[in-house]
Write a protein that holds these residues in place. Structure first.
Motif, PDB file in Angstrom:
ATOM      1  N   GLU A 411      -0.660  -2.176  -1.614  1.00 43.67           N
ATOM      2  CA  GLU A 411      -1.739  -1.297  -1.527  1.00 43.67           C
ATOM      3  C   GLU A 411      -1.508   0.013  -1.882  1.00 43.67           C
ATOM      4  O   GLU A 411      -2.221   0.567  -2.641  1.00 43.67           O
ATOM      5  CB  GLU A 411      -1.888  -1.434   0.214  1.00 43.67           C
ATOM      6  N   LEU A 414      -1.231  -0.143  -5.947  1.00 43.74           N
ATOM      7  CA  LEU A 414      -2.629  -0.132  -6.333  1.00 43.74           C
ATOM      8  C   LEU A 414      -3.352   1.064  -6.321  1.00 43.74           C
ATOM      9  O   LEU A 414      -4.272   1.551  -7.086  1.00 43.74           O
ATOM     10  CB  LEU A 414      -3.349  -1.173  -5.953  1.00 43.74           C
ATOM     11  N   SER A 415      -3.187   1.889  -5.037  1.00 41.83           N
ATOM     12  CA  SER A 415      -3.659   3.144  -5.093  1.00 41.83           C
ATOM     13  C   SER A 415      -3.218   4.255  -6.030  1.00 41.83           C
ATOM     14  O   SER A 415      -4.051   5.108  -6.461  1.00 41.83           O
ATOM     15  CB  SER A 415      -3.657   3.589  -3.771  1.00 41.83           C
ATOM     16  N   SER A 418      -4.307   1.963 -10.408  1.00 40.89           N
ATOM     17  CA  SER A 418      -5.230   0.735 -10.252  1.00 40.89           C
ATOM     18  C   SER A 418      -4.894  -0.307 -11.313  1.00 40.89           C
ATOM     19  O   SER A 418      -4.677   0.317 -12.569  1.00 40.89           O
ATOM     20  CB  SER A 418      -6.771   1.112 -10.396  1.00 40.89           C
ATOM     21  N   ARG A 425     -14.515  -5.458 -16.409  1.00 44.24           N
ATOM     22  CA  ARG A 425     -14.482  -5.880 -15.036  1.00 44.24           C
ATOM     23  C   ARG A 425     -12.940  -5.649 -14.399  1.00 44.24           C
ATOM     24  O   ARG A 425     -12.014  -5.810 -15.123  1.00 44.24           O
ATOM     25  CB  ARG A 425     -14.865  -7.396 -14.917  1.00 44.24           C
ATOM     26  N   ARG A 426     -12.857  -4.766 -13.393  1.00 46.16           N
ATOM     27  CA  ARG A 426     -11.653  -4.591 -12.530  1.00 46.16           C
ATOM     28  C   ARG A 426     -11.144  -5.779 -12.271  1.00 46.16           C
ATOM     29  O   ARG A 426     -11.840  -6.557 -11.501  1.00 46.16           O
ATOM     30  CB  ARG A 426     -11.917  -3.548 -11.558  1.00 46.16           C
ATOM     31  N   ILE A 427      -9.722  -5.788 -12.525  1.00 40.38           N
ATOM     32  CA  ILE A 427      -9.125  -6.944 -11.971  1.00 40.38           C
ATOM     33  C   ILE A 427      -8.356  -6.480 -10.491  1.00 40.38           C
ATOM     34  O   ILE A 427      -7.744  -5.668 -10.060  1.00 40.38           O
ATOM     35  CB  ILE A 427      -7.660  -7.175 -12.675  1.00 40.38           C
ATOM     36  N   LYS A 428      -8.549  -7.709  -9.484  1.00 38.86           N
ATOM     37  CA  LYS A 428      -8.387  -7.309  -8.281  1.00 38.86           C
ATOM     38  C   LYS A 428      -6.889  -8.311  -8.014  1.00 38.86           C
ATOM     39  O   LYS A 428      -7.119  -9.579  -8.145  1.00 38.86           O
ATOM     40  CB  LYS A 428      -9.283  -7.560  -7.103  1.00 38.86           C
ATOM     41  N   ILE A 429      -6.091  -7.559  -7.292  1.00 40.26           N
ATOM     42  CA  ILE A 429      -4.934  -8.176  -6.814  1.00 40.26           C
ATOM     43  C   ILE A 429      -4.918  -8.379  -5.368  1.00 40.26           C
ATOM     44  O   ILE A 429      -4.997  -7.588  -4.598  1.00 40.26           O
ATOM     45  CB  ILE A 429      -3.603  -7.609  -7.186  1.00 40.26           C
ATOM     46  N   ARG A 430      -5.189  -9.602  -4.774  1.00 42.40           N
ATOM     47  CA  ARG A 430      -5.426  -9.911  -3.426  1.00 42.40           C
ATOM     48  C   ARG A 430      -4.063  -9.711  -2.498  1.00 42.40           C
ATOM     49  O   ARG A 430      -4.195  -9.121  -1.629  1.00 42.40           O
ATOM     50  CB  ARG A 430      -5.964 -11.463  -3.061  1.00 42.40           C
ATOM     51  N   SER A 446      -4.398 -13.248  -7.604  1.00 46.07           N
ATOM     52  CA  SER A 446      -5.633 -12.877  -8.290  1.00 46.07           C
ATOM     53  C   SER A 446      -6.520 -13.835  -8.965  1.00 46.07           C
ATOM     54  O   SER A 446      -5.918 -14.885  -9.546  1.00 46.07           O
ATOM     55  CB  SER A 446      -5.143 -11.675  -9.504  1.00 46.07           C
TER      56      SER A 446
END
Length: 491
Positions: A411, A414-415, A418, A425-430, A446
């Motif tokens: 977290e 990523l902050s 990013s 499209r933004r890639i999101k890592i879960r 992801s």
């Protein structure tokens, strides 16, 4: 040919000297030294009895130079075997003379001697001379006539009686013939008996429980440490210094060590298994069969070690081959410690140390923070620092991080930075978790894992290493595609 039975050999007057010194032997693992002139099949017999391929085997005589230890299980009895260099007449101070001294030390510390001859070649003058040495040692001796398969070895087996070491045991170490008879004689000479084998347990059979041998306690965990480097960097001298004895032959000649030899010792209560390896040169320069076998054995030691000490010669630091070896260690996922040997010969120590640290940081950038320790194996300085670095690096290599801590780190990472947008499209890592240790291996999930640039993966790896203090060990960071919870079920 038909030899006398095991019982007949025990009753023979010529074999009575085998048993006297071991009747009141203390209850500990007995040591059996395999000795004989070069190329009689000692290493093949060692491999056969230990059930391994630990010792290098070749038709090339004199391939074995150092003592090698191994464990054999003979009918439930644990025996420590020592493979030795071939005994031969040699000029004082020569390599062969140093090899012979190693073999004589093995004889001196053994409980039993397996004296091996080549049945096909028959008894030679060297066999007679070294049989005399074996008799004078006062140790029990079992005479082994190897390569006795077929009819070619018959005369040699009969000749072996002339050595005065009792009835020979005809075997073929390569084909496994006669090994059972040999095991019987070894146990008899050591005053041991085959362990009781429990009957298969039936329901309600309490007697079967009484016949089960007591379970052996689990062996203490040993850290496997391999010493690698270019020829003549001082690897064998370092091993001898750590062991506190002249366990390996050393000298100014490069390439003295041929096969990887393990030795056990303890450092501050921690059990260590140390592997001395042959010097590694560039593959293009390796032409001789012995060196090819040695190099292959050294690479195998890297693969099966847990911590690898890359030993660098301070007079010629960080040549191309040193870096090649270092990269190989990292690729295999081993923990790495760099030791600069012959430090006592360096005039400007502080300046040189700064330069070497900068070189390590630049050349081994994939493992930032790798420990660099200055030592002198000959004067035994810096060894405590080296062993402390090995222990700390081993602990780091085995470190596990909880999933909760990892996801709090993710977290924050990523902050701060990013993930990039790919095709708008933004890639999101879960989330992220640790798959394994040795080396620390992590996986992040992801939906578009394949689109994440390697530069961002490197950023995450370096941040992970820094946050959880993972210097000097490979860190593997994988990406996997996570399932879309809104996608239709394909089942």
């Amino acid at each position: 040919m038909a030899l006398r039975s095991h019982a007949e050999r025990q009753r023979s007057p010529s074999n009575q000297f085998l048993f006297g010194s071991l009747l009141n032997r203390p209850a500990q693992t007995p040591v059996v030294a395999i000795v004989g002139r070069p190329n009689v099949g000692k290493s093949t017999l060692f491999n056969r009895l230990t059930g391994t391929r630990a010792a290098l085997v070749s038709d090339l005589p004199g391939l074995t130079r150092d003592r090698r230890d191994g464990v054999a299980d003979l009918y439930g009895n644990e025996i420590r075997l020592v493979d030795t260099a071939g005994l031969e007449e040699a000029q004082r101070g020569s390599i062969a003379d140093r090899m012979r001294k190693q073999s004589e030390q093995a004889i001196a510390t053994a409980d039993l001697i397996l004296f091996v001859i080549d049945a096909r070649a028959g008894v030679t003058g060297s066999d007679k001379e070294f049989a005399r040495i074996a008799r004078q040692s006062g140790k029990p001796v079992v005479l082994v006539a190897n390569k006795a398969e077929g009819h070619k070895g018959t005369d040699g087996v009969l000749d072996a009686f002339s050595l005065g070491l009792g009835a020979p045991i005809a075997i073929s170490a390569e084909h496994g013939e006669g090994i059972g008879d040999l095991a019987d004689d070894v146990l008899g000479a050591l005053g041991l008996k085959p362990a009781t084998v429990a009957r298969k347990r039936r329901s309600g059979d309490t007697a079967a429980d009484d016949e089960k041998p007591a379970e052996k306690p689990e062996r203490e965990k040993r850290i496997r440490v391999a010493i690698v480097g270019r020829p003549n960097a001082g690897k064998s001298t370092l091993v001898n210094a750590l062991l506190g004895e002249d366990r390996m032959i050393t000298g100014p000649e490069p390439g003295l060590t041929r096969d990887s030899v393990s030795s056990d010792f303890e450092y501050k209560g921690q059990a260590i298994r140390l592997f001395d390896t042959a010097g590694l040169r560039r593959k293009a320069k390796i032409t001789e069969t012995a060196e090819k076998l040695s190099a292959s054995d050294a690479v195998r030691s890297i693969r099966f070690a847990e911590v690898v000490v890359l030993l660098i010669d301070a007079e010629r630091p960080f040549e191309h081959q040193d870096l090649t070896i270092g990269h190989r260690v990292v690729e295999e996922g081993r923990a790495l410690v760099v030791a600069i040997n012959k430090w006592d010969l360096v005039p400007e120590k502080q300046k040189t140390l700064r330069e070497l640290k900068a070189k390590v940081a630049e050349s081994l950038a994939q493992v930032p923070g790798v420990p660099l320790i200055a030592i002198s194996a000959r004067s035994e300085s810096g060894l405590d620092h080296l062993m402390s670095a090995i222990a700390k690096t081993y602990e780091t290599w085995n470190r596990r991080v909880s999933t909760a801590h990892l996801n709090r780190w993710l977290e924050g990472a990523l902050s701060r930075h990013s993930p990039p947008a790919v095709h708008g499209r933004r890639i999101k890592i879960r989330y992220v978790t640790q798959l394994s240790t040795r080396p620390p291996t992590f996986v992040a999930f992801s939906q578009r894992a394949e689109a994440l640039p390697q530069s961002y993966v490197k950023y995450l790896t370096n941040s992970l290493r820094e946050t959880f203090d993972l210097p000097g060990v490979p860190v593997r960071f994988h990406l996997r595609k996570s399932d879309n919870p809104f996608a239709p079920d394909k089942r």
